[in-house]
Design a protein around this motif. Structure first.
Motif, PDB file in Angstrom:
ATOM      1  N   ASP A 284       0.829  -1.209   0.000  1.00  0.00           N
ATOM      2  CA  ASP A 284       0.000   0.000   0.000  1.00  0.00           C
ATOM      3  C   ASP A 284       0.861   1.255   0.000  1.00  0.00           C
ATOM      4  OD1 ASP A 284      -2.281  -1.540  -0.012  1.00  0.00           O
ATOM      5  OD2 ASP A 284      -2.606  -1.398   2.147  1.00  0.00           O
ATOM      6  N   LYS A 285       1.948   1.218   0.747  1.00  0.00           N
ATOM      7  CA  LYS A 285       2.857   2.365   0.798  1.00  0.00           C
ATOM      8  C   LYS A 285       3.517   2.583  -0.560  1.00  0.00           C
ATOM      9  CE  LYS A 285       5.214   2.579   4.567  1.00  0.00           C
ATOM     10  NZ  LYS A 285       6.257   2.310   5.565  1.00  0.00           N
TER      11      LYS A 285
ATOM     12  N   SER B   4       1.060   4.356  -2.751  1.00  0.00           N
ATOM     13  CA  SER B   4       0.879   5.768  -2.429  1.00  0.00           C
ATOM     14  C   SER B   4       2.076   6.609  -2.855  1.00  0.00           C
ATOM     15  CB  SER B   4       0.621   5.954  -0.930  1.00  0.00           C
ATOM     16  OG  SER B   4       1.793   5.681  -0.194  1.00  0.00           O
TER      17      SER B   4
ATOM     18  N   LYS C  14      -1.747   0.799  -8.591  1.00  0.00           N
ATOM     19  CA  LYS C  14      -2.765   0.331  -7.651  1.00  0.00           C
ATOM     20  C   LYS C  14      -3.269  -1.070  -8.003  1.00  0.00           C
ATOM     21  CE  LYS C  14      -7.216   1.791  -5.765  1.00  0.00           C
ATOM     22  NZ  LYS C  14      -8.283   2.794  -5.875  1.00  0.00           N
TER      23      LYS C  14
END
Length: 87
Positions: free
Chosen positions: A59-60, A63, A69
């Motif tokens: 997830d990091k 971002s 994604k």
């Protein structure tokens, strides 16, 4: 080679950013590899623990723009399915 001051600065910034992104990508790949190792060894508890650590890393990386994604989502989904399928 860069001819203007602004182009030289851009080249420096790009080099720094590339190094940072490479490190982030390495951390994410290592986390995924730990899950895969636990799955192949047949240790479901270790696999579940590893996936809980891998998810925030992926997830990091999303971002920060290192991984797309959909790519991270697909990796997590497939890893989760493999962990759940363990006997």
């Amino acid at each position: 080679m860069a001819q203007h001051k602004s182009a030289e600065k851009r080249a420096r910034q790009t080099k720094k950013r590339t190094d940072v992104n490479r490190a982030r990508r390495t951390v994410a790949r290592s986390a995924v590899k730990k899950v895969e190792t636990a799955i192949s060894s047949g240790d479901k508890a270790a696999a579940q623990a590893a996936i809980k650590l891998a998810q925030p890393e992926l997830d990091k990386s999303v971002s920060k723009g290192v991984v797309k994604k959909g790519t991270a989502s697909r990796k997590l989904s497939r890893l989760n399915a493999r962990v759940k399928a363990m006997a």
